[in-house]
Design an enzyme around this catalytic site. Structure first.
Site, PDB file in Angstrom:
ATOM      1  N   HIS A 293     -52.529 -22.780  24.063  1.00  0.00           N
ATOM      2  CA  HIS A 293     -53.996 -22.858  23.895  1.00  0.00           C
ATOM      3  C   HIS A 293     -54.688 -23.849  24.837  1.00  0.00           C
ATOM      4  O   HIS A 293     -55.313 -24.816  24.407  1.00  0.00           O
ATOM      5  CB  HIS A 293     -54.366 -23.149  22.452  1.00  0.00           C
TER       6      HIS A 293
ATOM      7  N   ASN B 132     -57.879 -27.158  16.761  1.00  0.00           N
ATOM      8  CA  ASN B 132     -57.252 -28.112  17.678  1.00  0.00           C
ATOM      9  C   ASN B 132     -56.390 -27.350  18.670  1.00  0.00           C
ATOM     10  O   ASN B 132     -55.462 -26.656  18.244  1.00  0.00           O
ATOM     11  CB  ASN B 132     -56.396 -29.121  16.899  1.00  0.00           C
TER      12      ASN B 132
ATOM     13  N   ASP C  46     -53.451 -17.712  18.426  1.00  0.00           N
ATOM     14  CA  ASP C  46     -53.291 -18.948  17.650  1.00  0.00           C
ATOM     15  C   ASP C  46     -53.794 -18.723  16.221  1.00  0.00           C
ATOM     16  O   ASP C  46     -54.554 -19.517  15.672  1.00  0.00           O
ATOM     17  CB  ASP C  46     -54.009 -20.122  18.295  1.00  0.00           C
TER      18      ASP C  46
END
Length: 418
Positions: free
Chosen positions: A236, A282, A309
């Site tokens: 990510h 996050n 994610d």
């Protein structure tokens, strides 16, 4: 059951196929790909499915999925996560090991594989932890032999340089991918304090309300990957500075790859005001310049993979300031990419498919991602014209933490064959 997918626009990035073809499936394997197969078949028992209005692609792959199983069944399970993946067009996913307990031993890898075989409706490959309780590198050889496809302490960065270097050396020795979480976490902030890491680098990192230390870990992990010769995958990625580091390392021959998520590609930090804690993630959502740089990196190939994610959370865990980090994405990723990246021409359809099929297959060494004779028939059928509205209340996932609720999208998987 033997199947004939008739007349679909077959797109397969590895062979550069982009043409109207039939696909014959026998005994769960791809038997033939050619025009007008039906005319050549005589006295054959099979089901014919007309897919002439659709595109037919290799089964989509998501390399970054949290299934919360074992430990948090109220958020997700292997069964519900696999159903959500299939609904979103994914035939193959890689699940993360930050479960309760964590997947950090060969026995735990074997146990999760056993549960996958029992409860999943798709192909799921497990990742295992890099470390045991952030103290020692796991038994990499045994972990890989048990069936782990990659190593990651996802959710937390590896704080100690020596620990990350040793992990990369072991990964190089046994040829397994290391996927790093390149951002601080609540645990890591406390660990830095407790470990009394008082160097200038660490002091400058503590603490900030908005996490912004991604590039520190990206730079360090690339340096260690170069030193050890190991393969490293940056999860990510979200900042322009990080993209610059990855692009430079690729030019220098470092074995580094990276992924981007739909939420980092489509949302910026202002989304927090619009969607509240459902936009808390996050790495955090960044500024518009980072979002623009990420799109450029997706287009020029610096970003190799689009990954969801998928991070399910219960409504209770998403309340108030101490809400958990994470956004679910298995059921929205394809529609978001088609609507907001392919349709505007930011990337081509073929490139988008490649970043969700053959690229993740190659990087994670999976037996998937292409349409070839003799391969398992993992296939996604997509209606590019289908208009639909995201409704989290209809999700197959157990969780509802998505900022994309009520978004109107165009393009959806209408069948997932595994």
């Amino acid at each position: 059951m033997n199947l004939l997918l008739k007349g679909g626009m077959v797109i397969d990035p590895i062979t550069n196929r982009d043409e109207k073809l039939d696909i014959l499936i026998e005994n769960s394997l791809i038997k033939k790909i050619a025009p007008n197969i039906a005319k050549t078949l005589q006295n054959v028992s099979l089901k014919i499915i007309d897919v002439s209005r659709y595109i037919v692609v290799p089964g989509l792959i998501d390399v970054h999925t949290h299934l919360r199983d074992p430990g948090e069944p109220e958020k997700e399970t292997i069964f519900s996560g696999s159903e959500a993946a299939a609904e979103g067009g994914f035939t193959t996913i890689v699940c993360q090991p930050n479960t309760i307990p964590k997947i950090d031993t060969p026995q735990k890898v074997k146990e999760i594989i056993k549960h996958i075989k029992k409860y999943s409706s798709i192909n799921i490959y497990p990742s295992a932890c890099i470390t045991k309780n952030h103290c020692d590198v796991v038994d990499v050889k045994a972990i890989k032999t048990a069936g782990a496809i990659s190593l990651t302490d996802d959710g937390d960065p590896i704080i100690r340089d020596d620990l990350m270097e040793e992990a990369l050396r072991q990964a190089k020795k046994y040829d397994i991918l290391v996927s790093s979480h390149s951002e601080l976490s609540p645990w890591s902030v406390e660990a830095i304090r407790k470990l009394s890491l008082h160097s200038t680098d660490w002091k400058n990192m503590l603490p900030t309300k908005d996490y912004n230390q991604e590039v520190f870990f990206v730079r360090r992990d690339i340096k260690l990957a170069k030193k050890t010769g190991a393969r490293i995958h940056i999860s990510h990625i979200s900042m322009e500075e990080s993209i610059i580091e990855v692009a430079r390392a690729k030019r220098e021959g470092v074995q580094v790859t990276c992924e981007a998520t739909p939420h980092h590609l489509l949302l910026d930090s202002t989304a927090r005001e619009l969607y509240g804690t459902n936009a808390k993630v996050n790495p955090p959502l960044r500024n518009p310049y980072d979002v623009s740089a990420l799109k450029d990196a997706l287009r020029d190939g610096t970003v190799d993979i689009i990954a969801s994610d998928h991070a399910p959370h219960s409504p209770k865990s998403k309340q108030w300031d101490k809400a958990s980090f994470g956004i679910i994405g298995l059921e929205t990723t394809l529609g978001l990419i088609l609507t907001h990246l392919v349709t505007p021409g930011i990337i081509t359809l073929q490139d988008a498919i490649a970043k969700m099929t053959i690229n993740p297959s190659r990087i994670f060494n999976l037996k998937a991602g292409k349409l070839s004779i003799g391969m398992p028939a993992n296939i996604t059928i997509i209606d590019l014209e289908k208009e639909w509205q995201v409704d989290v209340n209809k999700f197959k996932s157990k969780s509802r933490n998505s900022p994309f609720h009520n978004w109107k999208l165009r393009g959806k998987a209408v069948a997932t064959i595994v």
